[in-house]
Design a protein around this motif. Structure first.
Motif, PDB file in Angstrom:
ATOM      1  N   ARG A 240       0.825  -1.221   0.000  1.00  0.00           N
ATOM      2  CA  ARG A 240       0.000   0.000   0.000  1.00  0.00           C
ATOM      3  C   ARG A 240       0.850   1.257   0.000  1.00  0.00           C
ATOM      4  O   ARG A 240       0.348   2.352  -0.258  1.00  0.00           O
ATOM      5  CB  ARG A 240      -0.903   0.019   1.236  1.00  0.00           C
ATOM      6  CG  ARG A 240      -2.061  -0.940   1.077  1.00  0.00           C
ATOM      7  CD  ARG A 240      -2.951  -0.939   2.296  1.00  0.00           C
ATOM      8  NE  ARG A 240      -4.294  -1.296   1.891  1.00  0.00           N
ATOM      9  CZ  ARG A 240      -5.349  -0.488   1.982  1.00  0.00           C
ATOM     10  NH1 ARG A 240      -5.231   0.705   2.486  1.00  0.00           N
ATOM     11  NH2 ARG A 240      -6.531  -0.895   1.575  1.00  0.00           N
ATOM     12  N   HIS A 241       2.116   1.124   0.369  1.00  0.00           N
ATOM     13  CA  HIS A 241       3.016   2.288   0.454  1.00  0.00           C
ATOM     14  C   HIS A 241       4.300   1.970  -0.325  1.00  0.00           C
ATOM     15  O   HIS A 241       5.347   1.730   0.267  1.00  0.00           O
ATOM     16  CB  HIS A 241       3.357   2.605   1.915  1.00  0.00           C
ATOM     17  CG  HIS A 241       2.170   3.023   2.736  1.00  0.00           C
ATOM     18  ND1 HIS A 241       1.788   4.342   2.868  1.00  0.00           N
ATOM     19  CD2 HIS A 241       1.281   2.291   3.445  1.00  0.00           C
ATOM     20  CE1 HIS A 241       0.708   4.399   3.643  1.00  0.00           C
ATOM     21  NE2 HIS A 241       0.376   3.169   3.996  1.00  0.00           N
ATOM     22  N   PRO A 242       4.209   1.971  -1.661  1.00  0.00           N
ATOM     23  CA  PRO A 242       5.364   1.530  -2.450  1.00  0.00           C
ATOM     24  C   PRO A 242       6.592   2.435  -2.317  1.00  0.00           C
ATOM     25  O   PRO A 242       7.690   2.019  -2.647  1.00  0.00           O
ATOM     26  CB  PRO A 242       4.828   1.530  -3.890  1.00  0.00           C
ATOM     27  CG  PRO A 242       3.549   2.290  -3.859  1.00  0.00           C
ATOM     28  CD  PRO A 242       3.019   2.267  -2.465  1.00  0.00           C
ATOM     29  N   ARG A 243       6.419   3.661  -1.810  1.00  0.00           N
ATOM     30  CA  ARG A 243       7.570   4.576  -1.659  1.00  0.00           C
ATOM     31  C   ARG A 243       8.064   4.602  -0.204  1.00  0.00           C
ATOM     32  O   ARG A 243       8.830   5.492   0.173  1.00  0.00           O
ATOM     33  CB  ARG A 243       7.189   6.008  -2.073  1.00  0.00           C
ATOM     34  CG  ARG A 243       6.602   6.146  -3.433  1.00  0.00           C
ATOM     35  CD  ARG A 243       7.626   6.245  -4.535  1.00  0.00           C
ATOM     36  NE  ARG A 243       8.604   7.302  -4.349  1.00  0.00           N
ATOM     37  CZ  ARG A 243       9.799   7.313  -4.927  1.00  0.00           C
ATOM     38  NH1 ARG A 243      10.167   6.314  -5.707  1.00  0.00           N
ATOM     39  NH2 ARG A 243      10.629   8.304  -4.724  1.00  0.00           N
ATOM     40  N   LEU A 244       7.601   3.652   0.603  1.00  0.00           N
ATOM     41  CA  LEU A 244       7.997   3.648   2.016  1.00  0.00           C
ATOM     42  C   LEU A 244       9.413   3.071   2.177  1.00  0.00           C
ATOM     43  O   LEU A 244       9.741   2.026   1.623  1.00  0.00           O
ATOM     44  CB  LEU A 244       7.008   2.813   2.842  1.00  0.00           C
ATOM     45  CG  LEU A 244       7.233   2.788   4.355  1.00  0.00           C
ATOM     46  CD1 LEU A 244       7.137   4.187   4.961  1.00  0.00           C
ATOM     47  CD2 LEU A 244       6.214   1.863   5.039  1.00  0.00           C
ATOM     48  N   THR A 245      10.228   3.791   2.946  1.00  0.00           N
ATOM     49  CA  THR A 245      11.623   3.399   3.165  1.00  0.00           C
ATOM     50  C   THR A 245      11.921   3.432   4.655  1.00  0.00           C
ATOM     51  O   THR A 245      11.408   4.291   5.372  1.00  0.00           O
ATOM     52  CB  THR A 245      12.547   4.400   2.431  1.00  0.00           C
ATOM     53  OG1 THR A 245      12.218   4.371   1.051  1.00  0.00           O
ATOM     54  CG2 THR A 245      14.017   4.055   2.590  1.00  0.00           C
ATOM     55  N   LEU A 246      12.751   2.493   5.105  1.00  0.00           N
ATOM     56  CA  LEU A 246      13.220   2.502   6.493  1.00  0.00           C
ATOM     57  C   LEU A 246      14.689   2.919   6.498  1.00  0.00           C
ATOM     58  O   LEU A 246      15.523   2.272   5.859  1.00  0.00           O
ATOM     59  CB  LEU A 246      13.077   1.097   7.092  1.00  0.00           C
ATOM     60  CG  LEU A 246      13.768   0.870   8.442  1.00  0.00           C
ATOM     61  CD1 LEU A 246      13.194   1.784   9.529  1.00  0.00           C
ATOM     62  CD2 LEU A 246      13.661  -0.598   8.867  1.00  0.00           C
ATOM     63  N   ARG A 247      14.978   4.005   7.172  1.00  0.00           N
ATOM     64  CA  ARG A 247      16.372   4.471   7.280  1.00  0.00           C
ATOM     65  C   ARG A 247      16.842   4.230   8.706  1.00  0.00           C
ATOM     66  O   ARG A 247      16.204   4.674   9.662  1.00  0.00           O
ATOM     67  CB  ARG A 247      16.471   5.941   6.880  1.00  0.00           C
ATOM     68  CG  ARG A 247      16.129   6.132   5.395  1.00  0.00           C
ATOM     69  CD  ARG A 247      16.360   7.542   4.914  1.00  0.00           C
ATOM     70  NE  ARG A 247      16.053   7.651   3.493  1.00  0.00           N
ATOM     71  CZ  ARG A 247      16.950   7.516   2.509  1.00  0.00           C
ATOM     72  NH1 ARG A 247      18.219   7.265   2.797  1.00  0.00           N
ATOM     73  NH2 ARG A 247      16.579   7.638   1.256  1.00  0.00           N
ATOM     74  N   VAL A 248      17.959   3.512   8.811  1.00  0.00           N
ATOM     75  CA  VAL A 248      18.446   3.049  10.113  1.00  0.00           C
ATOM     76  C   VAL A 248      19.735   3.783  10.472  1.00  0.00           C
ATOM     77  O   VAL A 248      20.752   3.639   9.793  1.00  0.00           O
ATOM     78  CB  VAL A 248      18.706   1.517  10.083  1.00  0.00           C
ATOM     79  CG1 VAL A 248      19.251   1.037  11.425  1.00  0.00           C
ATOM     80  CG2 VAL A 248      17.437   0.768   9.710  1.00  0.00           C
ATOM     81  N   VAL A 249      19.677   4.560  11.537  1.00  0.00           N
ATOM     82  CA  VAL A 249      20.850   5.294  12.030  1.00  0.00           C
ATOM     83  C   VAL A 249      21.368   4.616  13.289  1.00  0.00           C
ATOM     84  O   VAL A 249      20.587   4.333  14.203  1.00  0.00           O
ATOM     85  CB  VAL A 249      20.476   6.765  12.333  1.00  0.00           C
ATOM     86  CG1 VAL A 249      21.582   7.457  13.134  1.00  0.00           C
ATOM     87  CG2 VAL A 249      20.200   7.530  11.044  1.00  0.00           C
ATOM     88  N   GLY A 250      22.687   4.369  13.330  1.00  0.00           N
ATOM     89  CA  GLY A 250      23.295   3.723  14.499  1.00  0.00           C
ATOM     90  C   GLY A 250      24.007   2.460  14.069  1.00  0.00           C
ATOM     91  O   GLY A 250      23.907   2.042  12.906  1.00  0.00           O
ATOM     92  N   GLY A 251      24.729   1.861  15.005  1.00  0.00           N
ATOM     93  CA  GLY A 251      25.443   0.623  14.689  1.00  0.00           C
ATOM     94  C   GLY A 251      26.926   0.866  14.540  1.00  0.00           C
ATOM     95  O   GLY A 251      27.361   2.004  14.382  1.00  0.00           O
ATOM     96  N   ASP A 252      27.661  -0.246  14.591  1.00  0.00           N
ATOM     97  CA  ASP A 252      29.118  -0.117  14.606  1.00  0.00           C
ATOM     98  C   ASP A 252      29.711   0.062  13.209  1.00  0.00           C
ATOM     99  O   ASP A 252      30.836   0.484  13.064  1.00  0.00           O
ATOM    100  CB  ASP A 252      29.741  -1.333  15.313  1.00  0.00           C
ATOM    101  CG  ASP A 252      29.386  -1.317  16.802  1.00  0.00           C
ATOM    102  OD1 ASP A 252      28.183  -1.314  17.116  1.00  0.00           O
ATOM    103  OD2 ASP A 252      30.301  -1.275  17.633  1.00  0.00           O
ATOM    104  N   ASP A 253      28.987  -0.294  12.161  1.00  0.00           N
ATOM    105  CA  ASP A 253      29.510  -0.031  10.809  1.00  0.00           C
ATOM    106  C   ASP A 253      28.374   0.371   9.880  1.00  0.00           C
ATOM    107  O   ASP A 253      27.200   0.115  10.149  1.00  0.00           O
ATOM    108  CB  ASP A 253      30.260  -1.253  10.244  1.00  0.00           C
ATOM    109  CG  ASP A 253      29.376  -2.469  10.179  1.00  0.00           C
ATOM    110  OD1 ASP A 253      28.379  -2.428   9.431  1.00  0.00           O
ATOM    111  OD2 ASP A 253      29.649  -3.458  10.888  1.00  0.00           O
TER     112      ASP A 253
END
Ligand code: UDP
Length: 394
Positions: A240-253
């Motif tokens: 239903r949301h073809p332009r939906l993106t998950l952006r993940v900030v954090g982590g060791d690399d």
């Protein structure tokens, strides 16, 4: 203050460095500005002479360099040696502390030795509780030893500081801590740094497409944070949301953890998940402002600073009912409390937030809901607590 396993100057968003370091930086700075002398002791980082963090605040690295390399699971066995190093510094410098404030259970063990040797009040703030982290499905396995030590430390300390009503309930429910021994003092947010910077302006700066629907995650990439479920929720939402993106900030690399990348590939959403690595906190306001929402589907948080940071930037939050979330999220105003950490519950809450129509005043309205959480007021509450405890003793 004791911050044995993690330095307040460590890289935020990596394995052992997050909200606790932010807390220490701000509360100590405010206490120092109020004229108190604050020494923060740590075993993290390379050995170095004491350094000034702010007016009246010093960071003092104790113990041999090897301690910094040691996995934190082994630090409890080093507690007598760590206390000996602390005591040697204190005697050499002719210091006499009025009060000990320990952060995390490993510091609590050192603080407990100081409490009995110096006969001074000891406050503990656990930042997370082993027994709460071991919640079913969380993917975390904290040791029996940690759980037992936390229970014992809470019983022996003069006061346990809980940052949220949920954490206070865990302390009584899981560890049997008497309610009168718990002081509820929330964590805070830097209201000067975290301000709305504009969705479009943020996207132009970061190179994110303006027509993309963006869920942002910010934090250490620990299993407890529920990222795996968030990726599964993204897969549920994409039709239903073809332009939906998950952006993940954090982590060791910056590449992202292989297990999560594989999960995204299996679910057919690898292209829609962007791992961005850790970002300097001073750059985060642009990320929060550019996103359509912050998602925090954690199984457990003792507080969740990122919730306040996103709201201060005017961005709504979709989060499970952990830490500060039930205290601050008002549905229809600044976000949604997810009914649970499972993918369908996340998807439902996120879809509801994405359906809210745009309004130029929305960011300002959302920010208003966290204006009482500035660090000066948090530190003033901590100072009041210290005074109460000290006056009870003298
Ligand atoms: N943070 C950061 N850069 C990153 C990831 C996180 O500066 O790449 C900061 C974030 O701004 C927040 C803290 O790390 O202040 C995380 O605190 P939170 O209470 O949300 O989580 P915790 O680490 O305590 O589990």
């Amino acid at each position: 203050m004791l911050s044995i396993h993690s330095s307040p100057l460590g890289a935020l968003g990596t394995r052992d460095t997050g909200g606790m370091s932010v807390y220490l930086r701000h509360v100590s700075r405010q206490l120092g500005a109020a004229g108190h002398q604050v020494d923060i002791f740590t075993c993290a980082g390379a050995p170095a002479p004491p350094r000034d963090l702010a007016a009246n605040v010093r960071l003092i690295r104790i113990g041999p360099g090897a301690l910094a390399e040691m996995p934190k699971e082994r630090l409890p066995d080093q507690v007598p040696a760590i206390f000996a190093a602390l005591e040697a510094f204190r005697i050499e410098n002719g210091l006499d502390y009025d009060l000990i404030h320990s952060h995390y259970w490993i510091s609590g063990l050192v603080g407990e030795m100081a409490q009995s040797r110096w006969r001074r009040p000891h406050l503990v703030m656990f930042h997370t509780l082993g027994a709460a982290k071991n919640a079913p499905g969380s993917g975390e396995h904290e040791s029996r030893r940690r759980v037992d030590e936390e229970r014992r430390l809470a019983a022996g300390a003069d006061r346990v500081v809980a940052p949220s009503a949920g954490e206070a309930a865990h302390l009584t429910g899981l560890y049997g801590v008497a309610p009168e021994k718990i002081s509820l003092v929330p964590c805070g947010v830097d209201l000067e740094l975290f301000q709305p910077r504009g969705r479009t302006a943020g996207r132009l700066r970061l190179g994110w497409p303006v027509d993309e629907e963006t869920m942002l995650f910010v934090g250490r990439l620990a299993p407890l944070k529920g990222l795996e479920n968030l990726i599964a929720a993204l897969a549920l939402l994409r039709p239903r949301h073809p332009r939906l993106t998950l952006r993940v900030v954090g982590g060791d690399d910056a590449q992202g953890p292989p297990a999560l990348i594989r999960r995204a590939q299996t679910l057919g959403v690898a292209e829609a998940v962007r791992f961005m690595g850790r970002i300097e906190q001073t750059d985060l306001p642009v990320y929060y402002s550019a996103a359509d929402l912050l998602a925090l589907p954690s199984y457990y948080e003792s507080f969740g600073l990122v919730v306040l940071e996103a709201l201060a930037c005017g961005t709504p939050v979709a989060a499970t009912a952990v830490g500060v979330v039930p205290d601050v999220i008002r549905e229809g105003r600044n976000g949604v409390v997810l009914t649970g950490p499972a993918p369908d519950a996340i998807a439902q809450g996120v879809a509801a937030l994405l359906a809210v129509p745009g309004d130029p005043q929305r960011a300002a309205h959302i920010r208003r809901t966290v204006e009482k959480y500035g660090w000066p007021s948090v530190a003033a509450d901590i100072e009041t607590l210290y005074r109460q405890i000290l006056s009870g003793r003298n």
